[in-house]
Design an enzyme around this catalytic site. Structure first.
Site, PDB file in Angstrom:
ATOM      1  N   TYR A   1     119.663  -4.234 -64.790  1.00  0.00           N
ATOM      2  CA  TYR A   1     118.202  -4.254 -64.794  1.00  0.00           C
ATOM      3  C   TYR A   1     117.679  -5.344 -65.714  1.00  0.00           C
ATOM      4  CZ  TYR A   1     118.360  -1.874 -69.354  1.00  0.00           C
ATOM      5  OH  TYR A   1     118.588  -1.558 -70.663  1.00  0.00           O
TER       6      TYR A   1
ATOM      7  N   MET B   1     101.795 -40.708 -58.920  1.00  0.00           N
ATOM      8  CA  MET B   1     102.427 -42.035 -58.895  1.00  0.00           C
ATOM      9  C   MET B   1     101.584 -43.004 -58.064  1.00  0.00           C
ATOM     10  SD  MET B   1     106.460 -41.037 -58.785  1.00  0.00           S
ATOM     11  CE  MET B   1     106.311 -39.903 -57.411  1.00  0.00           C
TER      12      MET B   1
ATOM     13  N   SER C   1     121.955  -3.800 -74.140  1.00  0.00           N
ATOM     14  CA  SER C   1     120.692  -4.432 -73.744  1.00  0.00           C
ATOM     15  C   SER C   1     120.586  -5.742 -74.500  1.00  0.00           C
ATOM     16  CB  SER C   1     119.507  -3.527 -74.081  1.00  0.00           C
ATOM     17  OG  SER C   1     118.301  -4.133 -73.671  1.00  0.00           O
TER      18      SER C   1
ATOM     19  N   GLY D   1      99.173 -37.649 -56.284  1.00  0.00           N
ATOM     20  CA  GLY D   1      98.311 -38.458 -57.134  1.00  0.00           C
ATOM     21  C   GLY D   1      98.923 -38.895 -58.444  1.00  0.00           C
TER      22      GLY D   1
ATOM     23  N   CYS E   1     116.164  -7.133 -72.313  1.00  0.00           N
ATOM     24  CA  CYS E   1     114.852  -6.625 -72.707  1.00  0.00           C
ATOM     25  C   CYS E   1     114.056  -7.628 -73.529  1.00  0.00           C
ATOM     26  CB  CYS E   1     114.980  -5.316 -73.486  1.00  0.00           C
ATOM     27  SG  CYS E   1     115.847  -5.480 -75.060  1.00  0.00           S
TER      28      CYS E   1
ATOM     29  N   LYS F   1     108.018 -37.512 -48.906  1.00  0.00           N
ATOM     30  CA  LYS F   1     107.228 -38.324 -47.975  1.00  0.00           C
ATOM     31  C   LYS F   1     108.125 -39.022 -46.960  1.00  0.00           C
ATOM     32  CE  LYS F   1     103.454 -40.419 -49.463  1.00  0.00           C
ATOM     33  NZ  LYS F   1     103.666 -40.195 -50.871  1.00  0.00           N
TER      34      LYS F   1
ATOM     35  N   ARG G   1     103.351 -32.971 -45.546  1.00  0.00           N
ATOM     36  CA  ARG G   1     104.152 -32.303 -46.562  1.00  0.00           C
ATOM     37  C   ARG G   1     103.705 -30.854 -46.622  1.00  0.00           C
ATOM     38  NH1 ARG G   1     101.450 -35.686 -51.546  1.00  0.00           N
ATOM     39  NH2 ARG G   1      99.330 -34.874 -51.334  1.00  0.00           N
TER      40      ARG G   1
ATOM     41  N   HIS H   1     104.283 -13.503 -81.822  1.00  0.00           N
ATOM     42  CA  HIS H   1     103.941 -12.082 -81.758  1.00  0.00           C
ATOM     43  C   HIS H   1     102.729 -11.851 -80.864  1.00  0.00           C
ATOM     44  CE1 HIS H   1     101.910  -8.384 -83.177  1.00  0.00           C
ATOM     45  NE2 HIS H   1     103.140  -7.910 -83.230  1.00  0.00           N
TER      46      HIS H   1
END
Length: 916
Positions: free
Chosen positions: A895, A120, A808, A118, A875, A38, A359, A481
């Site tokens: 990757y 604070m 991996s 909103g 992975c 702000k 903002r 899981h």
């Protein structure tokens, strides 16, 4: 020991206050970390000549000082610095703070570096007392306006600074109660109907309420008021809602907030005054229209309080065309200056426009993408900036099935919201409740839509999960899981819904603290984006992108959202360096992942292939065999299933790489648990129930996740490896012969901790592969690598790399072992850990860069010191997390692999990482 006197002198010399007024400011938009969003934007608007009321910003360093020094302030802040800053405002406006004839009133507002709308506190009209209110009345010629400001100030100050706003939402705010009582006495409905004497009476009643509840009188001294208001703003940084918001949006607590003190301008002086909030574009749909609301003769809180119905911003053009045209001009200036969609707050005082805030506006995921692409087409930003603008997670809103918002609201308003759990698998799903995987499958085969409801899921539930529209569990976290597999399958999932009590015996689900009971076959709706569980049916619909990519029911040229999405993905692929693979073990999962842009499979969990039909019986027969001969008989039954599974997977992937993990989980996970299941199995494999129970008991482990699993299982029973490798290589040979595709399977050995384990296992793999290749007469290449998921493997990767073609990183287990923390049990304490900022993020959702991430970095460096071209990937479930993807990019991995429906998110995250 530090010199405290020197520290005090240093603090005193530091600049803590930054002023702005009349076309100049001591700060600018680049100073958000110091001035908050702000304050930085107020300074920026002042610098570019917009009509901003003068003021000053207390920097975020004041807030951090405040908390570091037992809620005290730097030396001279209130004695000289703030008075000097106030004097600049006084000189600019010709008013004086606390002056009985021409008083300066100010607003005191928070402003963190990250927008927290909103969360604070704000105080308006500060500086009024029994004397200055009369001066304001005389100066403005409008006593009603002056007393309206006073009653607003007393109630706001009482709530925010004196802490009279009740924490319990069921209790009524004391000032609201007085206000409503006064309206009832007068027989009126709106605040604007109060006369001057009514407002004076309200002020008196408010002050009496303060005295009665606090034992103290309302402070009349403006300087004392200002001290209290600034303290309240800094204290609000750690109020409950701000802490929750920071946690949800990963905003660190140490940032602190700035505090902005600004001259008041008044929208409540009469019909030539007003206030409003607007967006320079539609924040929901992204359309390039001026979008907002306003009220005449009102202050800012009136627009959002709901006590008066605001008007659409377009209606301002009808009553105040000059004001509207000026706002449109400012809208254009701000968009061109910031090159983004802006959220603005304005006030009109006697037909003069003032800007109170701007903002970067919050927006939906769809709006974010549309606005960014539109701004590229308008020449405001380039394609790199488009990618930087869009948070990868926002893509989820474009990809997931959704509830019709009106239907969902009606259901919740009708009392059908049962509970809220963890939003583990985004999207919306509706179906009939089934508590058992087999029942879910049968229901699905009958054409029913199913919600599988379990206390917790296990690998045995995999087919039931696949048959279901969504999964709901009583227990488990974001990496349980249920959550892991649901995301891989693209299933909606609400996990860890502790307010539910599921009883398999009675086939019922109860809700704690109520008499609500749902039975098998009842309809249930779950929102995996919010975690909401709703009784009954709320219809869902596919997103437009899925209608194009998956359903094939919509042509791309008829799908404007898809066109935008497709353009975004093309740009992402242009700039990213990381390849994106998927975690998949079924052809349909692989096909979906390819549709989303996956470039291979980074993890095929072979254990998922053993459940269902005759294959689970053969698997159990193998586990329960008395000797190697018996195991081989059972494995011969499993071989054709595995071979066909791999053939289907390879065919779906074309020539893309496929990493197949050898059997990993403990054997007990495959065995029956109930007497009925044991008796049924006994009849099938020719053993007594007693023999099976004894064998199950002998396989019991106190800590099975660290027991006989992974490479240890293959070393003890190499015949299992032989069967799996034979299935992989035979499938690759068949693919080459029948489909003319050169597949290079990547065979991955799990849970390696020493190079010797990998060497022993690799010897079995190579011997089996060479035998199959010789038998088939087909030349097939393959790689052998390992999962790095044990800390010892990570720090000895220079040794392990000598026997590996690739690494991996299995970060699920690496996190568990690295932190000594169970992902399934950590839900008891992780929320507290995050609240206390021991962990900024859940380490099972986003990689712990300083700890687990360092293990990965060490491993990568050590491995490539031996083999510079060693292929490295990740992975674990972290592979779909944008922060983890950024880490993987910086670490030099080749990757990341993630669940199919996370592939677009990963593509965008990888591009953003490359553009940092």
């Amino acid at each position: 020991m530090p010199n405290s006197h020197a520290n005090e002198e240093s603090a005193a010399a530091k600049q803590y206050i930054y002023s702005f007024s009349g076309g100049t400011a001591e700060g600018d938009a680049s100073m958000k970390n110091l001035l908050g969003g702000k304050g930085a934007n107020l300074a920026e608007m002042a610098n570019i000549g917009l009509p901003v009321p003068p003021g000053f910003t207390l920097s975020t360093e004041v807030c951090t000082y405040y908390y570091d020094h037992q809620k005290t302030y730097p030396a001279n802040l209130f004695e000289s610095d703030i008075p000097a800053a106030l004097k600049k405002i006084e000189e600019y406006l010709g008013k004086k703070f606390g002056d009985p004839e021409n008083p300066l009133l100010v607003s005191v507002r928070s402003g963190a570096r990250a927008s927290m709308p909103g969360m604070m506190d704000t105080i308006l009209n500060l500086g009024l007392n029994d004397t200055t209110v009369e001066g304001l009345a005389r100066k403005s010629g409008n006593p009603r306006f002056a007393w309206d400001c006073y009653r607003r100030f007393v109630s706001m100050y009482g709530d925010v600074v004196l802490d009279l706003k009740p924490a319990d939402k069921k209790q009524i705010d004391p000032f609201e109660e007085i206000l409503e009582q006064k309206k009832h006495e007068l027989g009126i409905h709106l605040d604007t109907e109060f006369q001057v004497e009514d407002l004076k009476d309200l002020v008196a009643r408010y002050k009496k309420a303060i005295l009665d509840k606090t034992g103290k009188t309302f402070p009349e001294n403006p300087t004392e008021q200002l001290l209290g208001a600034i303290g309240a703003v800094f204290n609000s940084w750690n109020n409950e809602r701000a802490i929750v918001y920071r946690k949800l949006n990963h905003i660190p607590g140490y940032w602190g907030t700035a505090c902005n003190v600004q001259a008041m301008v008044f929208g409540n002086m009469g019909e030539n005054c007003g206030t409003g909030v607007a967006f320079t574009r539609d924040a929901a749909a992204g359309d390039n229209i001026f979008y907002g609301e306003f009220l005449m003769n009102a202050q800012g809180e009136d627009v959002v309080a709901g006590t008066r119905t605001p008007l659409k911003i377009a209606q301002l053009a009808e009553g105040k065309p000059e004001m509207y045209n000026q706002l449109e001009e400012i809208r254009s200036i701000l968009e061109k200056h910031y090159r983004d969609m802006m959220d603005i707050e304005f006030t009109i005082e006697n037909d003069k426009l003032f800007m109170l805030q701007c903002r970067v506006g919050k927006r939906t995921g769809f709006a974010a993408i549309k606005i960014a692409v539109d701004m590229f087409n308008e020449g405001l930003i380039d394609e790199k900036e488009v990618l930087r603008r869009i948070e990868p997670e926002q893509l989820n809103q474009l990809l997931r099935p959704v509830f019709d918002l009106n239907e969902k609201k009606a259901a919740i308003d009708g009392g059908r919201l049962l509970a809220t759990g963890l939003n583990a698998g985004p999207g919306a799903a509706c179906g009939r409740i089934y508590f058992n995987a087999d029942d879910a499958i049968e229901a699905s085969e009958r054409g029913e839509e199913v919600i599988l409801v379990r206390i917790e899921t296990s690998p045995e539930d995999i087919k039931g999960m696949d048959a279901s529209e969504g999964i709901l569990t009583e227990r488990g976290g974001m990496t349980s899981h249920a959550a892991l597999v649901a995301r891989q399958m693209g299933k909606v999932c609400v996990a860890g819904c502790g307010a539910l009590r599921i009883d398999y015996k009675t086939g019922e689900m109860r809700v704690n603290g109520s008499d609500i009971v749902l039975k098998e076959g009842d309809y249930l709706s779950i929102d995996g984006s919010t975690g909401e569980v709703i009784a009954g049916e709320v219809k869902t619909k596919n997103s437009e992108i899925l209608e194009v990519l998956i359903d094939k029911t919509l042509a791309p040229e008829d799908a404007p959202t898809f066109k935008i999405y497709d353009q975004l993905m093309q740009w992402a692929d242009k700039y990213r360096k990381l390849n994106i693979r998927t975690n998949a073990d079924q052809p349909d999962q692989a096909e979906i992942a390819i549709t989303f842009g996956a470039e291979g499979i980074g993890l095929c969990r072979t254990e998922h292939m053993f459940f269902g039909g005759d294959r689970i019986d053969a698997m159990r027969e193998m586990i329960l065999a008395d000797d190697i001969a018996g195991r081989k008989v059972a494995l011969d039954k499993l071989l054709p299933y595995q071979r066909d599974d791999f053939f289907g997977l390879f065919k779906a992937m074309g020539s893309r790489p496929v990493t197949v993990r050898l059997l990993d989980p403990p054997l007990h996970e495959f065995l029956p648990h109930t007497d009925a299941e044991i008796d049924d199995l006994a009849g099938k494999i020719g053993k007594s129930s007693a023999e099976i129970k004894a064998r199950i008991e002998s396989l019991h482990e106190f800590n099975p996740m660290l027991g006989l699993r992974g490479c240890r299982l293959g070393i003890l029973h190499p015949e299992i490896i032989v069967m799996q490798v034979r299935a992989i290589i035979e499938a690759a040979c068949r693919i080459k012969q029948e489909e003319k595709l050169d597949i290079i399977p990547e065979i991955m050995v799990p849970l390696v901790s020493t190079v010797k384990e990998l060497e022993i296992t690799s010897e079995v793999i190579h011997k089996t592969a060479r035998s199959v290749i010789s038998e088939q007469g087909v030349g097939v290449k393959y790689l052998v690598g390992t999962m790095i998921e044990v800390p010892r493997a990570a720090i000895t990767s220079d040794q392990i790399a000598q026997a590996a073609d690739f690494f991996s990183y299995g970060t699920n287990d690496l996190t568990q072992m690295g932190l000594g923390m169970s992902r399934d049990d950590s839900g008891q304490f992780l929320p507290i850990y995050q609240q206390q900022e021991i962990f900024a993020r859940n380490p099972f959702e986003s990689i712990d860069i300083d700890g687990v991430g360092r293990l990965v970095s060490i491993s990568a460096k050590e491995g490539r010191s031996v083999k510079p071209d060693l292929k490295l990937g990740i992975c674990g479930e972290h592979g779909g997390d944008p922060a983890t993807i950024e880490f993987c990019h910086k670490t030099g991995l080749n990757y990341v692999s993630c669940s199919p429906y996370r592939v677009p998110v990963a593509r965008l995250a990888a591009a953003r990482a490359a553009l940092l």
